[in-house]
Scaffold this active site. Structure first.
Site, short mmCIF file in Angstrom:
data_model
loop_
_atom_site.label_atom_id
_atom_site.label_comp_id
_atom_site.label_asym_id
_atom_site.label_seq_id
_atom_site.Cartn_x
_atom_site.Cartn_y
_atom_site.Cartn_z
NE ARG A 115 -4.37 -0.87 -0.02
CZ ARG A 115 -4.61 -1.90 -0.84
NH1 ARG A 115 -3.64 -2.34 -1.66
NH2 ARG A 115 -5.78 -2.47 -0.89
CG HIS A 166 -3.02 -0.71 -6.87
ND1 HIS A 166 -3.35 0.08 -5.81
CD2 HIS A 166 -3.22 -1.98 -6.45
CE1 HIS A 166 -3.76 -0.67 -4.80
NE2 HIS A 166 -3.67 -1.94 -5.17
CD GLU A 193 -2.60 3.43 -5.55
OE1 GLU A 193 -3.66 2.88 -5.88
OE2 GLU A 193 -1.67 2.82 -4.99
C1 MLT Z 1 -5.81 -5.71 -2.76
O1 MLT Z 1 -5.81 -5.06 -1.70
O2 MLT Z 1 -5.99 -6.92 -2.78
C2 MLT Z 1 -5.61 -5.00 -4.06
O3 MLT Z 1 -5.01 -3.78 -3.85
C3 MLT Z 1 -6.91 -4.90 -4.77
C4 MLT Z 1 -6.86 -4.19 -6.09
O4 MLT Z 1 -6.10 -4.57 -6.97
O5 MLT Z 1 -7.65 -3.25 -6.27
#
Ligand code: MLT
Length: 518
Positions: A229, A276, A258
Site C-alpha cells: 500500500r 497498482h 493514486e
Molecule cells: C488488494 O488489496 O488486494 C488489491 O489492492 C486490490 C486491487 O487490486 O484493487
C-alpha cells in the site's frame, strides 16, 4: 435487491450476482456522485480505487454489505460500517499468488533494469554496458510483514537462493523457522537487507513506517519494493534517499495518492513503477470476483459471510446451529424481561471450547433486536450494547459429557434467565429462571410465573379454552415456592385474553413470547 459495483471486477462474479439481483456497474465515480446514488443499493462492491468514507456509509441507508474485491480495506471506514451494522468482507486468499509474483517480478526488473533497458532499446539505443545488473542469489531479502503475501514472496525468493530475514511482530519464531526465515526487529532488517519488500496493511501504525530515520540506517545501495500500500513508505523521504545514493532503486506498484500524477518518483531513473497491478491477473481477478459475489449474496440472504472482517468467523455445522439457538434464546429472554443492564451468557459443553465470539454476537442480536427492532444485526449488536452501557459477561463451563447448552441471564431490578440446548437437530428450552423445564419452542408461548398452590393453572386453561385457543404443549416447574409455567399455544392471543390470565389469582406475571425454532 440492488448491488452497485464501482471498480473493475471480472465478469464471472457479476454473472453470479445478476442471476439473482439487479447489478449496476458505475466506475470512476466522484465521491459526490457515489453519495448521490448509494442510498438505492443493498450491496456495494469495490476494489482499491473507491474510497468508502463515513459519509458514503451514512448515505447507504439500505446497505447490508461492502465487499472488497481484494485484501486491503484501508480505504473503507470499517468502524463506521460496523456501527451501522454493515458487513465489510474481503477476499484474503484469492490474489496472494499474483501479488507475490508481481513482487518478485518487480525485484528482478529492478535488479536487471528491465524497464529502463526496454525504453532505451525502443528509443533505438543498444546500451549493453549501461544496464549492468545484479544477481539476487545470496543477497539478503528483508520482508516487512510476514502475512500471507510476505510468506508467498519468501517461498519464491528461497528458490532464487536468497537469504531471508523478516520483521513481523505477529508471527512466532517457531513459525518463521519452519518457513526458513530469520525473524529480526525492524531496525535489524533495515540494516542487513540488500532488498527490502513491504507486505503490511496500511494502518495508523504502519503509515510512514519507512521514513528518513529508517532510510538512514539501511545498507548503502539497498533496493526497495512496495506492492502493498502507498503511504507505508514516505515518498518524500524515499526521493531524498534515492538522491543521496542510499537507495539504488525502488520498485513501486502503489502510491500514497493514486494515480501519483506529478510525483517526482515518476521522474526518477532509479524508480520503476506499475499502476497498482499486484492483483491484476486473470486468475486472481476471476477468483476474487467469484468469491466476493458469493459473499455479497450470502449477506443479502442473511447467511454466513465467509470473510466478514467486522464479524468473528463461525464454523459451519453444529456451531452455526448454536448461533441460531443463541439468537432465539436471547430473544426469548428479552421478551420476558426488558429492563436490564447486564447480559450474562453462559456456555456449557465441550463444543464451546473454541472461538465462540460469533455465538455471543448472535445472543446479543437476539436480545437487542427484541428491544430495538430490525436495525440490530450480528455486526452492530456488541456496539449497540456498549452505547447503551449494557455490560456483557461471558463464561464457559466445558463439560465433556453434557450436551451443549446456552444460558442467557438478563440482570436489572429483576434477574430472568433462559437455558436452551441443541440436540438431535432441534432446540429445546431446558430452563427458565433456574427451574428445569423441557419444551420445544413454538411460535406462540405463554411464559408465566405463579404461586405454587392449587387452582392457578386450571383457571388459565379455562380462559384459553373459552376462547378456542388450543394448548399443544405445557410444562410446569417450581423453585423456591414460585412456579414457572410454559404453554405452547396454536395461535396468537388477543391482548385482553393475556390480561385475564394475568389477573388470575396466584399469577405473578405472564407474557406472550414468539420464538423461532432452529
Ligand atoms: C488488494 O488489496 O488486494 C488489491 O489492492 C486490490 C486491487 O487490486 O484493487
Amino acid at each position: 435487491m440492488k448491488i452497485l459495483i464501482t471498480d473493475f471486477i471480472a465478469e464471472q462474479g457479476i454473472e453470479i450476482l445478476r442471476a439473482e439481483h439487479e447489478v449496476h456497474i458505475r466506475t470512476n465515480l466522484t465521491e459526490n456522485e457515489l453519495l448521490d446514488i448509494i442510498g438505492d443499493y443493498d450491496g456495494l462492491i469495490v476494489r482499491s480505487d473507491t474510497k468508502v468514507t463515513e459519509d458514503v456509509i451514512e448515505s447507504g441507508k439500505r446497505l447490508k454489505i461492502i465487499g472488497m474485491a481484494g485484501v486491503g480495506v484501508d480505504h473503507i471506514d470499517v468502524p463506521a460500517a460496523t456501527k451501522r451494522g454493515i458487513i465489510v468482507a474481503n477476499t484474503p486468499e484469492e490474489n496472494i499468488v499474483s501479488t507475490s509474483e508481481h513482487t518478485i517480478a518487480m525485484m528482478l526488473a529492478l535488479s536487471r533494469n528491465i524497464p529502463q533497458a526496454d525504453a532505451s532499446l525502443k528509443a533505438n539505443r543498444w546500451d549493453t554496458e549501461r544496464f549492468i545488473g545484479n544477481e539476487v542469489k545470496e543477497k539478503t531479502l528483508g520482508i516487512i510483514g510476514l502475512g500471507r503475501i510476505g510468506i508467498e514472496v519468501a517461498k519464491r525468493a528461497h528458490h532464487f537462493g536468497m537469504n531471508i530475514i523478516a520483521y513481523d511482530p505477529f508471527i512466532s519464531d517457531q513459525r518463521a523457522k519452519e518457513l526458513g526465515i530469520e525473524l529480526k526487529n525492524l531496525d535489524s532488517v533495515l540494516k542487513n537487507s540488500d532488498y527490502i519488500t513491504i507486505h503490511t496493511p496500511l494502518t495508523s501504525g504502519t503509515r510512514n513506517l519507512i521514513s528518513d530515520p529508517q532510510f538512514a540506517i539501511m545498507k548503502n545501495g539497498v533496493r526497495i519494493i512496495n506492492c502493498a500500500r502507498g503511504g507505508i513508505i514516505n515518498e518524500d523521504a524515499l526521493i531524498r534517499a534515492i538522491n543521496d545514493g542510499r537507495v539504488s532503486g525502488a520498485a513501486l506498484d502503489v502510491f500514497a495518492c493514486e494515480p501519483p500524477s506529478g510525483s517526482p518518483l515518476l521522474e526518477s531513473d532509479s524508480v520503476i513503477v506499475t499502476p497498482h497491478l499486484g492483483a491484476s491477473t486473470i486468475e486472481a481477478q476471476t477468483a476474487v470476483s467469484v468469491s466476493i459475489a458469493g459473499q455479497v449474496l450470502a449477506a443479502l440472504h442473511g447467511e454466513i459471510v465467509q470473510n466478514a472482517i467486522n464479524l468473528p468467523s463461525v464454523r459451519p455445522g453444529v456451531m452455526d446451529a448454536m448461533r441460531s439457538v443463541a439468537e432465539s434464546t436471547g430473544s426469548l429472554c428479552a421478551q420476558i424481561v426488558q429492563d436490564f443492564d447486564v447480559i450474562e451468557i453462559e456456555y456449557a459443553g465441550r463444543l464451546f471450547d473454541t472461538d465462540i465470539r460469533m455465538i455471543t454476537h448472535a445472543a446479543l442480536k437476539g436480545v437487542l433486536a427484541t428491544l430495538l427492532g430490525s436495525g440490530v444485526n450480528y455486526v452492530n449488536a456488541p456496539e449497540l450494547a456498549k452505547e447503551r452501557k449494557i455490560k456483557i459477561k461471558e463464561s464457559k463451563a466445558i463439560v465433556a459429557e453434557r450436551s451443549q447448552s446456552i444460558t442467557i441471564r438478563l440482570k436489572g431490578t429483576v434477574v430472568r434467565s433462559v437455558t436452551s440446548v441443541f440436540e438431535n437437530d432441534r432446540m429445546r428450552i431446558i430452563g427458565i429462571d433456574g427451574c428445569d423445564v423441557d419444551i420445544f419452542p413454538s411460535r406462540y408461548m405463554i411464559v408465566s410465573r405463579h404461586q405454587n398452590r392449587p387452582n392457578v393453572i386450571g383457571p388459565c386453561c379455562t380462559i384459553l379454552g373459552r376462547d378456542d385457543i388450543n394448548i399443544s404443549a405445557m410444562q410446569v416447574s417450581c423453585a423456591d415456592g414460585t412456579a414457572i409455567m410454559i404453554m405452547s399455544v396454536d395461535s396468537d392471543i388477543p391482548h385482553q385474553v393475556l390480561e385475564e390470565i394475568r389477573e388470575v389469582d396466584g399469577i405473578i406475571d405472564a407474557v406472550l413470547v414468539h420464538t423461532t425454532t432452529p
